[in-house]
Design a protein around this motif. Structure first.
Motif, PDB file in Angstrom:
ATOM      1  N   ALA A   1      -7.793  10.534   0.587  1.00 49.70           N
ATOM      2  CA  ALA A   1      -7.809  11.731   1.416  1.00 49.70           C
ATOM      3  C   ALA A   1      -9.166  11.995   2.038  1.00 49.70           C
ATOM      4  O   ALA A   1      -9.270  12.793   2.969  1.00 49.70           O
ATOM      5  N   SER A   2     -10.205  11.336   1.562  1.00 44.21           N
ATOM      6  CA  SER A   2     -11.546  11.524   2.101  1.00 44.21           C
ATOM      7  C   SER A   2     -11.796  10.710   3.363  1.00 44.21           C
ATOM      8  O   SER A   2     -12.826  10.881   4.005  1.00 44.21           O
ATOM      9  N   TYR A   3     -10.861   9.856   3.723  1.00 44.18           N
ATOM     10  CA  TYR A   3     -11.026   8.971   4.871  1.00 44.18           C
ATOM     11  C   TYR A   3     -10.108   9.382   6.014  1.00 44.18           C
ATOM     12  O   TYR A   3      -8.933   9.706   5.799  1.00 44.18           O
ATOM     13  N   SER A   4     -10.651   9.349   7.208  1.00 43.74           N
ATOM     14  CA  SER A   4      -9.963   9.888   8.375  1.00 43.74           C
ATOM     15  C   SER A   4      -9.309   8.844   9.262  1.00 43.74           C
ATOM     16  O   SER A   4      -8.342   9.146   9.961  1.00 43.74           O
ATOM     17  N   TYR A   5      -9.832   7.636   9.259  1.00 43.43           N
ATOM     18  CA  TYR A   5      -9.361   6.601  10.173  1.00 43.43           C
ATOM     19  C   TYR A   5      -8.794   5.433   9.383  1.00 43.43           C
ATOM     20  O   TYR A   5      -9.439   4.925   8.458  1.00 43.43           O
ATOM     21  N   TRP A   6      -7.613   5.000   9.780  1.00 43.17           N
ATOM     22  CA  TRP A   6      -6.873   4.001   9.010  1.00 43.17           C
ATOM     23  C   TRP A   6      -6.333   2.872   9.871  1.00 43.17           C
ATOM     24  O   TRP A   6      -5.965   3.079  11.029  1.00 43.17           O
ATOM     25  N   GLY A   7      -6.283   1.691   9.284  1.00 41.87           N
ATOM     26  CA  GLY A   7      -5.643   0.560   9.928  1.00 41.87           C
ATOM     27  C   GLY A   7      -4.157   0.545   9.630  1.00 41.87           C
ATOM     28  O   GLY A   7      -3.631   1.433   8.948  1.00 41.87           O
ATOM     29  N   GLN A   8      -3.483  -0.472  10.133  1.00 37.42           N
ATOM     30  CA  GLN A   8      -2.032  -0.553   9.986  1.00 37.42           C
ATOM     31  C   GLN A   8      -1.595  -1.146   8.650  1.00 37.42           C
ATOM     32  O   GLN A   8      -0.430  -1.009   8.269  1.00 37.42           O
ATOM     33  N   GLY A   9      -2.502  -1.792   7.950  1.00 40.19           N
ATOM     34  CA  GLY A   9      -2.204  -2.378   6.662  1.00 40.19           C
ATOM     35  C   GLY A   9      -1.854  -3.851   6.739  1.00 40.19           C
ATOM     36  O   GLY A   9      -1.383  -4.346   7.757  1.00 40.19           O
ATOM     37  N   THR A  10      -2.101  -4.558   5.634  1.00 36.12           N
ATOM     38  CA  THR A  10      -1.723  -5.956   5.511  1.00 36.12           C
ATOM     39  C   THR A  10      -1.155  -6.174   4.114  1.00 36.12           C
ATOM     40  O   THR A  10      -1.713  -5.700   3.125  1.00 36.12           O
ATOM     41  N   GLN A  11      -0.037  -6.858   4.030  1.00 29.35           N
ATOM     42  CA  GLN A  11       0.677  -7.008   2.769  1.00 29.35           C
ATOM     43  C   GLN A  11       0.070  -8.113   1.915  1.00 29.35           C
ATOM     44  O   GLN A  11      -0.194  -9.220   2.390  1.00 29.35           O
ATOM     45  N   VAL A  12      -0.131  -7.814   0.632  1.00 32.75           N
ATOM     46  CA  VAL A  12      -0.574  -8.791  -0.350  1.00 32.75           C
ATOM     47  C   VAL A  12       0.480  -8.860  -1.440  1.00 32.75           C
ATOM     48  O   VAL A  12       0.818  -7.845  -2.052  1.00 32.75           O
ATOM     49  N   THR A  13       0.996 -10.054  -1.675  1.00 34.59           N
ATOM     50  CA  THR A  13       2.015 -10.255  -2.694  1.00 34.59           C
ATOM     51  C   THR A  13       1.551 -11.340  -3.653  1.00 34.59           C
ATOM     52  O   THR A  13       1.215 -12.446  -3.230  1.00 34.59           O
ATOM     53  N   VAL A  14       1.533 -11.027  -4.942  1.00 33.50           N
ATOM     54  CA  VAL A  14       1.082 -11.959  -5.965  1.00 33.50           C
ATOM     55  C   VAL A  14       2.234 -12.227  -6.920  1.00 33.50           C
ATOM     56  O   VAL A  14       2.745 -11.311  -7.563  1.00 33.50           O
ATOM     57  N   SER A  15       2.631 -13.479  -7.029  1.00 32.70           N
ATOM     58  CA  SER A  15       3.726 -13.860  -7.907  1.00 32.70           C
ATOM     59  C   SER A  15       3.191 -14.428  -9.213  1.00 32.70           C
ATOM     60  O   SER A  15       2.094 -14.990  -9.265  1.00 32.70           O
ATOM     61  N   SER A  16       3.977 -14.300 -10.264  1.00 34.79           N
ATOM     62  CA  SER A  16       3.572 -14.795 -11.570  1.00 34.79           C
ATOM     63  C   SER A  16       3.947 -16.250 -11.748  1.00 34.79           C
ATOM     64  O   SER A  16       4.714 -16.813 -10.953  1.00 34.79           O
TER      65      SER A  16
END
Length: 124
Positions: free
Chosen positions: A109-124
């Motif tokens: 909540a302290s940050y005002s500007y955001w990117g669109q995101g990138t997915q990280v998936t880690v399998s066992s």
């Protein structure tokens, strides 16, 4: 109006590594802090690692010793080196920035500007 664009996400096996990048452009004012945040299904968004313009760094306890945040001011790019990845690290990872001076907080909540995101998936 600025823009943050993340890249570098993907799918890896447990114990693997990824390096995320966040390219910033269009900002005409000083950005005092930038950071990486993540949100997994069913969980609230949480801070992963943050860095100030002066180099102060904070990590979440869950990633300390495994992840490294860095920035290249000349290239206007933020990085997150992620090693020893675990299935619990699976989430959408977001880059964020704020224009407030001070010790960088880990609270989204302290940050005002955001990117669109990138997915990280880690399998066992």
């Amino acid at each position: 109006q600025g823009q943050l664009v993340e890249s570098g996400g993907g799918s890896v096996e447990s114990g693997g590594s990824l390096k995320l990048s966040c390219a910033a452009s269009g900002y005409t004012y000083r950005t005092y802090s930038m950071g990486w945040f993540r949100q997994a299904p069913g969980k609230e968004r949480e801070g992963v690692a943050v860095i100030s313009s002066t180099g102060s760094i904070r990590y979440a306890d869950s990633v300390k010793g495994r992840f490294t945040i860095s920035q290249d001011n000349a290239k206007n790019t933020l990085y997150l080196q992620m090693n020893s990845l675990e299935p619990e690290d699976t989430a959408m990872y977001y880059c964020a920035a704020r224009g407030v001076a001070g010790y960088p907080p880990l609270y989204p909540a302290s940050y005002s500007y955001w990117g669109q995101g990138t997915q990280v998936t880690v399998s066992s």
